[in-house]
Design an enzyme around this catalytic site. Structure first.
Site, PDB file in Angstrom:
ATOM      1  N   GLY A  44       0.593  -0.805   0.319  1.00  0.00           N
ATOM      2  CA  GLY A  44      -0.241  -0.529  -0.173  1.00  0.00           C
ATOM      3  C   GLY A  44       1.243   0.939   0.076  1.00  0.00           C
ATOM      4  N   GLU A  99       4.019   4.429   5.879  1.00  0.00           N
ATOM      5  CA  GLU A  99       2.596   3.628   5.921  1.00  0.00           C
ATOM      6  C   GLU A  99       1.072   4.452   5.002  1.00  0.00           C
ATOM      7  OE1 GLU A  99       0.992   0.166   5.230  1.00  0.00           O
ATOM      8  OE2 GLU A  99       0.245  -0.021   7.057  1.00  0.00           O
ATOM      9  N   ASP A 100       0.636   3.154   4.353  1.00  0.00           N
ATOM     10  CA  ASP A 100      -0.275   4.486   3.888  1.00  0.00           C
ATOM     11  C   ASP A 100      -1.494   4.827   4.510  1.00  0.00           C
ATOM     12  OD1 ASP A 100      -1.823   1.757   4.091  1.00  0.00           O
ATOM     13  OD2 ASP A 100      -2.246   0.979   2.764  1.00  0.00           O
ATOM     14  N   ASP A 103      -5.523   2.950  10.441  1.00  0.00           N
ATOM     15  CA  ASP A 103      -6.860   2.856  11.194  1.00  0.00           C
ATOM     16  C   ASP A 103      -6.936   2.829  12.749  1.00  0.00           C
ATOM     17  OD1 ASP A 103      -8.971   2.356  11.690  1.00  0.00           O
ATOM     18  OD2 ASP A 103      -9.956   1.251  10.136  1.00  0.00           O
ATOM     19  N   ASP A 159      -4.820  -0.417  -2.423  1.00  0.00           N
ATOM     20  CA  ASP A 159      -6.391  -0.761  -2.943  1.00  0.00           C
ATOM     21  C   ASP A 159      -7.334  -1.256  -2.656  1.00  0.00           C
ATOM     22  OD1 ASP A 159      -4.764  -2.947  -0.576  1.00  0.00           O
ATOM     23  OD2 ASP A 159      -5.791  -4.529  -2.305  1.00  0.00           O
TER      24      ASP A 159
HETATM   25  P1  IMP Z   1      -4.651  -0.414  11.318  1.00  0.00           P
HETATM   26  O1  IMP Z   1      -3.903  -1.811  11.458  1.00  0.00           O
HETATM   27  O2  IMP Z   1      -6.241  -0.647  12.416  1.00  0.00           O
HETATM   28  O3  IMP Z   1      -4.370   0.286  11.504  1.00  0.00           O
HETATM   29  O4  IMP Z   1      -5.404  -0.532   9.774  1.00  0.00           O
HETATM   30  C1  IMP Z   1      -3.993  -0.195   9.003  1.00  0.00           C
HETATM   31  C2  IMP Z   1      -4.169  -0.614   7.516  1.00  0.00           C
HETATM   32  O5  IMP Z   1      -4.908  -1.634   7.254  1.00  0.00           O
HETATM   33  C3  IMP Z   1      -3.284  -0.465   6.451  1.00  0.00           C
HETATM   34  O6  IMP Z   1      -2.232  -1.075   6.665  1.00  0.00           O
HETATM   35  C4  IMP Z   1      -4.475  -0.664   4.941  1.00  0.00           C
HETATM   36  O7  IMP Z   1      -3.624  -1.776   4.658  1.00  0.00           O
HETATM   37  C5  IMP Z   1      -5.615  -1.579   5.726  1.00  0.00           C
HETATM   38  N1  IMP Z   1      -6.399  -0.545   5.396  1.00  0.00           N
HETATM   39  C6  IMP Z   1      -7.095   1.018   6.359  1.00  0.00           C
HETATM   40  N2  IMP Z   1      -8.228   1.118   6.044  1.00  0.00           N
HETATM   41  C7  IMP Z   1      -8.027   1.090   3.817  1.00  0.00           C
HETATM   42  C8  IMP Z   1      -9.061   1.230   3.200  1.00  0.00           C
HETATM   43  O8  IMP Z   1      -9.956   2.189   3.100  1.00  0.00           O
HETATM   44  N3  IMP Z   1      -7.864   1.311   1.873  1.00  0.00           N
HETATM   45  C9  IMP Z   1      -7.526  -0.071   2.081  1.00  0.00           C
HETATM   46  N4  IMP Z   1      -6.796  -0.232   2.984  1.00  0.00           N
HETATM   47  C10 IMP Z   1      -6.873  -0.051   4.386  1.00  0.00           C
HETATM   48 MG    MG Z   2      -1.210  -2.166   4.394  1.00  0.00          MG
END
Ligand code: IMP
Ligand code: MG
Length: 181
Positions: A44, A99-100, A103, A159
């Site tokens: 990403g 990182e992209d 969340d 993606d």
């Molecule tokens: P976290 O671990 O809850 O912070 O989630 C972050 C990860 O979820 C990122 O590395 C993204 O790959 C994926 N992610 C969260 N939201 C999206 C989205 O809207 N599109 C694509 N990937 C997402």
């Molecule tokens: Mg990711």
């Protein structure tokens, strides 16, 4: 093949490009005279990392990690490293993980911890998008591109079902179940 439609453009190409340049300038100023290692999280953050690196006017190093998540939701899911960074590459470096999307922060917090254990002089992170999270974020990134809504997004490396990474802008995804209504 899954087909999802894109909704509105949330961040156009020029906005993304300008913000990435600003981030690069800040990171460059903050790391002058330091050994900086950018670690992009595949897939990403590939486009973001490549553009960010070119905006930082320092002789930095670059490497990549790839992490897969199993289970429902990234928080509960187990993580497996598909590609790690060698310990001797990390040791003594000021590591900036790129990182992209942030969340919950579960992915990033786990990764920063891993890299700290590999002997980095410091670990910090730079995320392109920060989504609002009801339970807060487990990580506070040093650099954030944009605070965004909770919409599912795609484009600029990000993606939906492995598609749309090649777009230069960032778009809302109309999830199939919603698009059909
Ligand atoms: P976290 O671990 O809850 O912070 O989630 C972050 C990860 O979820 C990122 O590395 C993204 O790959 C994926 N992610 C969260 N939201 C999206 C989205 O809207 N599109 C694509 N990937 C997402
Ligand atoms: Mg990711």
């Amino acid at each position: 093949m899954v087909h999802a439609e894109l909704g509105q453009v949330l961040l156009d190409e020029a906005s993304v490009r300008n913000r990435v340049r600003e981030l690069g300038a800040s990171i460059g100023e903050d790391h002058t005279g330091r050994d900086l290692l950018l670690i992009g999280v595949l897939k990403g953050a590939a486009l973001f990392t490549a553009d960010l690196a070119r905006s930082i006017r320092l002789p930095l190093q670059m490497d990549w990690v790839s992490v897969s998540t199993y289970g429902r939701g990234s928080r509960a899911g187990q993580r497996r490293v598909l590609k790690h960074v060698e310990e001797d590459v990390v040791r003594g470096q000021h590591v900036l993980v790129v990182e992209d999307i942030l969340d919950s922060g579960a992915t990033l917090s786990w990764l920063l911890n891993e890299l700290q254990h590999r002997g980095a002089a410091s670990v910090a992170s730079c995320v392109l998008l920060c989504k609002p999270n009801v339970t807060g974020h487990l990580v506070r990134p040093a650099y954030v591109g944009f605070e965004t809504s909770a919409h599912w997004v795609a484009g600029y490396g990000i993606d939906y079902a492995e598609q749309w990474r090649n777009r230069s802008d960032i778009n809302e995804v109309l999830l199939p179940a919603l698009a059909d209504v």
